[in-house]
Design a protein around this motif. Structure first.
Motif, mmCIF file in Angstrom:
data_model
loop_
_atom_site.group_PDB
_atom_site.id
_atom_site.type_symbol
_atom_site.label_atom_id
_atom_site.label_comp_id
_atom_site.label_asym_id
_atom_site.label_seq_id
_atom_site.Cartn_x
_atom_site.Cartn_y
_atom_site.Cartn_z
ATOM 1 N N ILE A 1 -5.280 8.313 0.373
ATOM 2 C CA ILE A 1 -4.892 8.286 1.883
ATOM 3 C C ILE A 1 -5.415 8.209 3.008
ATOM 4 N N THR A 2 -6.009 9.004 3.107
ATOM 5 C CA THR A 2 -7.637 9.120 4.222
ATOM 6 C C THR A 2 -8.065 7.603 4.689
ATOM 7 N N VAL A 3 -8.527 7.370 3.087
ATOM 8 C CA VAL A 3 -8.791 6.135 3.495
ATOM 9 C C VAL A 3 -8.051 5.269 4.436
ATOM 10 N N LEU A 4 -6.383 4.820 3.281
ATOM 11 C CA LEU A 4 -5.726 3.719 4.353
ATOM 12 C C LEU A 4 -5.961 4.115 5.381
ATOM 13 N N ILE A 5 -5.819 5.510 6.088
ATOM 14 C CA ILE A 5 -5.156 6.498 7.569
ATOM 15 C C ILE A 5 -6.038 5.551 8.699
ATOM 16 N N VAL A 6 -7.550 6.221 8.455
ATOM 17 C CA VAL A 6 -8.651 6.115 9.049
ATOM 18 C C VAL A 6 -8.998 4.813 8.962
ATOM 19 N N LYS A 7 -9.254 3.747 7.868
ATOM 20 C CA LYS A 7 -9.881 2.844 7.444
ATOM 21 C C LYS A 7 -8.909 2.168 6.427
ATOM 22 N N TYR B 1 0.996 -0.586 0.033
ATOM 23 C CA TYR B 1 -0.123 -0.070 0.077
ATOM 24 C C TYR B 1 0.450 0.817 -0.347
ATOM 25 N N LEU B 2 1.854 0.680 1.099
ATOM 26 C CA LEU B 2 3.091 2.387 0.692
ATOM 27 C C LEU B 2 3.526 2.952 -0.617
ATOM 28 N N ALA B 3 4.054 2.024 -1.297
ATOM 29 C CA ALA B 3 3.742 1.955 -2.895
ATOM 30 C C ALA B 3 3.060 2.913 -3.511
ATOM 31 N N ILE B 4 1.667 2.499 -3.022
ATOM 32 C CA ILE B 4 1.259 3.402 -3.938
ATOM 33 C C ILE B 4 0.484 5.089 -3.193
ATOM 34 N N VAL B 5 0.489 5.155 -1.627
ATOM 35 C CA VAL B 5 0.548 6.578 -1.136
ATOM 36 C C VAL B 5 1.880 7.035 -1.383
ATOM 37 N N THR B 6 2.558 6.532 -1.454
ATOM 38 C CA THR B 6 3.829 7.645 -2.292
ATOM 39 C C THR B 6 3.194 7.849 -3.571
ATOM 40 N N LEU B 7 2.883 6.831 -3.997
ATOM 41 C CA LEU B 7 2.918 7.619 -6.133
ATOM 42 C C LEU B 7 2.255 8.653 -6.050
ATOM 43 N N GLY B 8 0.853 8.116 -5.098
ATOM 44 C CA GLY B 8 -0.022 9.529 -5.207
ATOM 45 C C GLY B 8 -0.038 11.053 -4.757
ATOM 46 N N PHE B 9 1.055 10.446 -3.268
ATOM 47 C CA PHE B 9 2.310 12.061 -2.952
ATOM 48 C C PHE B 9 2.782 12.909 -4.129
ATOM 49 N N GLY B 10 3.231 11.917 -4.969
ATOM 50 C CA GLY B 10 4.108 12.092 -6.073
ATOM 51 C C GLY B 10 3.392 13.301 -6.538
ATOM 52 N N GLU B 11 2.264 12.567 -7.659
ATOM 53 C CA GLU B 11 1.574 13.671 -8.065
ATOM 54 C C GLU B 11 0.896 13.917 -7.542
ATOM 55 N N MET B 12 -0.055 14.065 -5.936
ATOM 56 C CA MET B 12 -0.183 15.548 -5.556
ATOM 57 C C MET B 12 0.605 17.283 -5.583
ATOM 58 N N THR B 13 1.858 16.594 -5.379
ATOM 59 C CA THR B 13 2.763 17.199 -4.953
ATOM 60 C C THR B 13 2.611 18.210 -6.352
ATOM 61 N N ALA C 1 -9.906 3.527 -6.516
ATOM 62 C CA ALA C 1 -11.274 2.914 -5.957
ATOM 63 C C ALA C 1 -11.155 1.146 -5.952
ATOM 64 N N ALA C 2 -10.444 0.470 -5.944
ATOM 65 C CA ALA C 2 -10.108 -1.257 -5.390
ATOM 66 C C ALA C 2 -10.014 -1.115 -3.811
ATOM 67 N N VAL C 3 -9.236 0.168 -3.127
ATOM 68 C CA VAL C 3 -8.545 0.247 -1.590
ATOM 69 C C VAL C 3 -10.095 1.008 -0.826
ATOM 70 N N LEU C 4 -10.805 1.440 -1.879
ATOM 71 C CA LEU C 4 -11.514 2.124 -1.008
ATOM 72 C C LEU C 4 -13.139 1.578 -0.887
ATOM 73 N N GLY C 5 -13.105 0.216 -1.560
ATOM 74 C CA GLY C 5 -13.927 -0.089 -1.521
ATOM 75 C C GLY C 5 -13.746 -1.490 -0.081
ATOM 76 N N GLY C 6 -12.875 -1.435 -0.376
ATOM 77 C CA GLY C 6 -12.002 -3.113 0.329
ATOM 78 C C GLY C 6 -11.549 -4.049 -0.181
ATOM 79 N N ILE C 7 -9.711 -3.843 -0.204
ATOM 80 C CA ILE C 7 -8.952 -4.795 -1.540
ATOM 81 C C ILE C 7 -9.757 -6.384 -1.347
ATOM 82 N N GLY C 8 -9.873 -6.645 -2.273
ATOM 83 C CA GLY C 8 -10.535 -8.460 -2.535
ATOM 84 C C GLY C 8 -11.908 -8.488 -2.202
#
Ligand SMILES: Nc1ncnc2c1ncn2[C@@H]1O[C@H](COP(=O)(O)OP(=O)(O)O)[C@@H](O)[C@H]1O
Ligand SMILES: [Mg+2]
Lengths: 634, 300
Positions: free
Chosen positions: B281-287, A131-143, B237-244
């Motif tokens: 990022i928020t979803v991953l942090i919060v839920k 998940y971290l890979a994706i979060v950092t990817l998103g962070f890069g784009e956001m920045t 979207a996949a993570v938001l819905g819960g992966i798997g």
């Protein structure tokens, strides 16, 4: 390949000269090499070649930073360009808007990127690593998008006319000047990185990369260390970004795309993740190859993609791998007689114990004396769905005894260990150690309270040398600060020598000193179990939990194991042992508990347990289970 | 209010594309715990295959329904073949090795697909035949709905529904769900694990390709880089819905589509990805298990 040559003994002369080279301090080698390369490029005088060299240096700096994150700590960061961008924008804005001197902007650029890293890293680093890979990817784009939309920073046009740096009145404005600044920054970065690599912190990172769960369970505060790696890698990127901005003279959001993050990743994967010379090689390949092979320049990403996949499949260790095997790990350490070793360990252990009693007394707590309850478990329940793996278990382990837990497979023994060591939080019940509750503490905190463990399935750090594995176990014993590590201060050196010495003693204690420099995976099954025991002991615990240490051992090895367990007890360390080998358990234990289906069905001295009808019933009633255990060697 | 409903219609249309790609992510992740970075790029490959058939091969001149069937079915099969080659050649040897190695390989695969596509179809934007589908529609109160939108959402729902029925209702689907829980146990139960993994890759690729062709038909313009952001949004979207979680991925896709559409409408299009990643990022942090809970058993 170098490694293979050395193994075959073909290149003795080469190995000898490498050894001699090895005696020259790293910093001297780095400065010499960079000075020679820099001198050659400057003498050549070609502006184009110099400019390429500056770019190589920039990528190498970025690579060194990302190497900490990906190579050491094993965190896949796909948004590294964000740090590069934040550093570049911070420095540029301070120079253009506030008219600061370039060198004065550097601390702020580094501070800002570090802060950004901490803000993003703190909540996300506890996630699964993918998940971290994706979060950092998103962070890069956001920045990047944020800079693109931010008018104060020039929006899509970016910042133009960034002034040249001024060094005490001397304006740096040629490619040659930048090469010198770049190489100096690179040298500093290399030396810091090397110091980190060969330190307590560096070993902690690699342990996390190899097996985060095991690292945490032997006392490495994994979350904090991951955050550290992430922040530190980010700061490095920020520094490189500031340098990049002033050198180019103009920046805009397109300089900081996902592609840059990927290129830097390719730099370290090509060179070899975790390898410092590898970063230089990687930077050279990624920057210089498209310049040399002009006709392929347009296709460079295609080539890099193939290289990236090919490397992962065929040579995952990289072109210039970091070699963790060490033929003579204790070279230069004072020799100790073997009688001496046990003695020294005992003395060291007593010092530790006394210190602990002082600490406890100062806090107004009573330390349990020999024969008193050290570990108290009361009404412990652990539940997985509808399955009660541990069902209302109550018992105590007394200080100084060897206490065994037996029972059919699936009885809940390992689960019990997991609850005690903080790997799992029990559903209900109390666990007190030294009179204090340990429920809800993180595993590494419980280790520092004085509980060590081994695992049912061996969990060594596979790509670390045996002695390094034990040194990781020593992590909680020292308090070196990061800055001390980076500067390699005398205090840090003394700690390192002590750590090395102690790891050698513990390996001597379990009889494995001769294989200390090998990789953990190269040892036999039984020896790996002994390394795990040494690793668990290294932090001088008061209580060790061994989960099926005799599994897979032959009778001779089991005998040795018994003698090791007795030696551990003689040090004053309390032992809790799970095993299926009845004769071993009966021989070595003071008391035995029997768990069946999560329920404690018997507790007492070996002779009592052998006579206990409930125990006989549990075992005889399920003969098939026993047979299965034996078949699986479990 | 009218504007809001209009944005909703657009959001649901785009969301259904995301949902298809997200479904692919979720199926593959559920079974082998791999974030297949190439998922979005598979969509791009599908879009270009469809374009080649319709434009280069001139199938757009066939009767509409025939052209559409070809433009969907062939790219779905072709992309599935590509994904199987990727699986066998690149991922398979790494499956039991380090997570880092396989993630990096997946990333390399995404790059490889993009750059190979650039080599084959060129770096410039290509256009789907703009007049293939009628641009007419109807008004529902103040809201304009085109027949194309309706058709695309309908096809998406059909594909997703088929997927759900397949996974919930067939023995193979049950085997897939068993595998998601525990590979070794599934193997012991006599399930052909390798076969199921291949099936997951085939299904994932087919969904991605379908969404690619739909994107081409809807937006007309396609480019070799289109898979990157598409993949990222779909993963969100996949993570938001819960992966798997298969219904979760569908709901997540729709939510991301709506979010994007509202942001574009009320704020500005240039901020939409910031919002989408902010949500991730928020979803991953919060839920971290997503809004509807993940269906992946965490093993130690
Ligand atoms: N993380 C877990 N999730 C679900 N069930 C578990 C987990 N860990 C253990 N169990 C179950 O709990 C029971 C006890 O397991 P364990 O403690 O490993 O037994 P032992 O070590 O005595 O063989 C087993 O039935 C096992 O399947
Ligand atoms: Mg067990």
């Amino acid at each position: 390949m170098i490694d293979r040559l050395a193994n075959r003994g073909v290149a003795h002369a080469y190995v000898r000269s490498r050894d001699q080279l090895g005696r020259i301090p790293f910093w001297a080698r780095v400065i010499a090499i960079l000075a020679v390369v820099g001198g050659a490029v400057l003498l050549n005088g070609d502006d184009y070649v110099t400019a390429v060299a500056v770019t190589v240096a920039t990528y190498a700096m970025l690579g060194l930073g990302l190497n900490i994150v990906v190579g050491y700590a094993g965190l896949l960061d796909l948004g590294y360009a964000a740090f590069f961008a934040i550093g570049a924008y911070t420095s540029s804005l301070l120079m253009t808007e506030a008219h600061w001197n370039f060198f004065a902007t550097l601390p702020l650029a580094v501070l800002f990127t570090g802060t950004a890293g901490a803000i993003l890293g703190y909540p996300t680093l506890r996630l699964r690593s993918d998940y971290l890979a994706i979060v950092t990817l998103g962070f890069g784009e956001m920045t990047r998008i944020t800079f693109n939309n931010w008018d104060y920073a020039g929006g899509p046009n970016g910042i133009l006319q960034i002034p040249w740096p001024n060094f005490f009145g001397y304006e740096l404005n040629t490619q040659g000047d930048f090469l010198i600044v770049g190489l100096v920054l690179l040298a500093v970065a290399m030396i810091f990185a090397r110091n980190l690599d060969h330190s307590r912190l560096g070993r902690g990172w690699v342990a996390i990369r190899e097996d985060e769960f095991a690292a945490e369970s032997v006392g490495v505060p994994s979350l904090r260390l991951k955050l550290f790696a992430y922040v530190m890698g980010g700061m490095w990127g920020g520094l490189a970004g500031a340098f990049f901005a002033t050198r180019i003279g103009a920046i805009d959001p397109t300089s900081f795309t996902f592609q840059l993050s990927v290129l830097v990743l390719i730099v370290i994967v090509l060179g070899g993740t975790g390898s410092l010379p590898g970063v230089l090689v990687g930077a050279l390949v990624v920057v210089a190859m498209p310049e040399v092979l002009r006709e392929f320049a347009d296709r460079r990403l295609l080539i890099f993609a193939v290289l990236l996949i090919g490397m992962m499949l065929l040579r995952p260790q990289g072109l210039w791998p970091r070699i963790r095997r060490k033929p003579k790990p204790f070279y230069g350490l004072q020799e100790e007689e073997s009688e001496d070793v046990a003695d020294r360990i005992l003395r060291e252990h007593q010092v530790q114990m006394e210190e602990r009693e002082r600490r406890h007394a100062a806090a107004g707590r009573q330390v349990p004396q020999k024969g008193e309850a050290l570990l108290e478990i009361e009404g412990l329940v652990q539940q997985f769905g509808g399955l009660r793996a541990v069902d209302n278990v109550t018992f105590e382990v007394r200080r100084g005894e060897i206490f065994s837990i037996i029972g059919p497979n699936g009885g809940g023994k390992t689960t019990l260990f997991n609850c005690i060591t903080g790997v799992q939080k029990p559903k209900r019940g109390k666990i007190r150690f030294d009179g204090r509750s340990v429920v809800g503490l993180r595993p590494h905190v419980i280790v520092s309270r004085g509980i060590g463990r081994t695992f049912q399935g061996i969990r060594l750090f596979k790509n670390m040398a045996v002695f390094e594995n034990v040194m990781v176990g020593l992590y909680p014993r020292h308090r070196t600060m990061t800055w001390q590590t980076m500067l390699h201060t005398p205090g840090e050196r003394k700690d390192e020598v002590r750590t090395l010495q102690e790891s050698r003693r513990w390996l001597g204690f379990v009889g494995l000193e001769s294989v200390a420099g090998r990789l953990a995976t190269e040892l036999s099954y039984a020896d790996q179990r002994r390394v795990e025991i040494a690793r668990a002991l290294a932090a001088h615990p008061h209580l060790v939990l061994f989960d099926e240490p005799a599994a897979g051992m032959n009778p001779t090895e089991k005998l040795e194991l018994v003698s090791i367990i007795r030696k551990i007890r003689d040090l004053g360390i309390t032992v809790v042992l799970i095993d299926h080998d009845m004769s071993l358990v009966m021989r070595v234990s003071d008391r035995i508990a029997v768990l069946d289906h999560g329920v404690l069905i018997a507790l007492g001295k070996p002779a009592e347990i052998q006579q206990n009808p409930a125990v006989i019933e549990a075992y005889l009633g399920r003969e098939e289970d026993l047979l299965e255990d034996k078949a699986q060697g479990a | 209010m009218g504007a809001f409903l209009q944005y909703t219609v657009i959001g649901l249309t785009v969301g259904s594309f995301y949902a298809l790609v997200a479904l692919g992510y979720t199926i593959v992740y559920g079974i082998i715990r791999l974030i297949n970075f190439a998922q979005g790029d598979l969509s791009m490959v599908g879009a270009f295959l469809g374009w080649t058939l319709l434009v280069s091969f001139g199938f757009q001149r066939l009767p509409l329904y025939l052209a559409l069937i070809i433009a969907f079915v062939v790219p779905m099969l072709g992309t599935a073949a590509v994904n199987i080659v990727i699986l066998q050649f690149a991922y398979k040897p790494l499956l039991r090795k380090s997570l880092l190695a396989i993630l990096i390989t997946a990333l390399g695969m995404s790059l490889l697909l993009q750059n190979t596509a650039e080599l084959i179809w060129g770096p410039s934007i290509q256009a789907y035949p703009p007049n293939l589908l009628p641009s007419t529609g109807f008004f529902m109160g103040p809201v304009h709905v085109t027949y194309v939108q309706l058709a695309l959402v309908f096809v998406s729902l059909l594909l997703m529904g088929g997927m759900v029925l397949f996974v919930q209702g067939t023995t193979v689907g049950t085997a897939m769900r068993a595998l998601a829980v525990d590979h070794d146990a599934a193997r012991l139960m006599g399930i052909n694990v390798d076969g199921i993994i291949r099936l997951a890759f085939v299904l994932g690729a087919m969904l991605a390709a379908a969404s690619g062709v739909m994107l081409g038909l809807y937006y007309v313009q396609i480019q070799f880089t289109m898979g990157f952001l598409l993949g990222l949004r779909a993963f969100t979207a996949a993570v938001l819905g819960g992966i798997g979680n298969i219904p979760g991925a569908m709901a997540g896709g729709m939510l991301i589509g709506l979010l994007e559409s509202y942001t574009t409408g009320y704020l500005s299009g240039s901020w939409k990805d910031v919002i989408v990643f902010g949500v991730l990022i928020t979803v991953l942090i919060v839920k971290p298990t997503g809004l509807f809970g993940e269906r992946v058993a965490e093993r130690m």
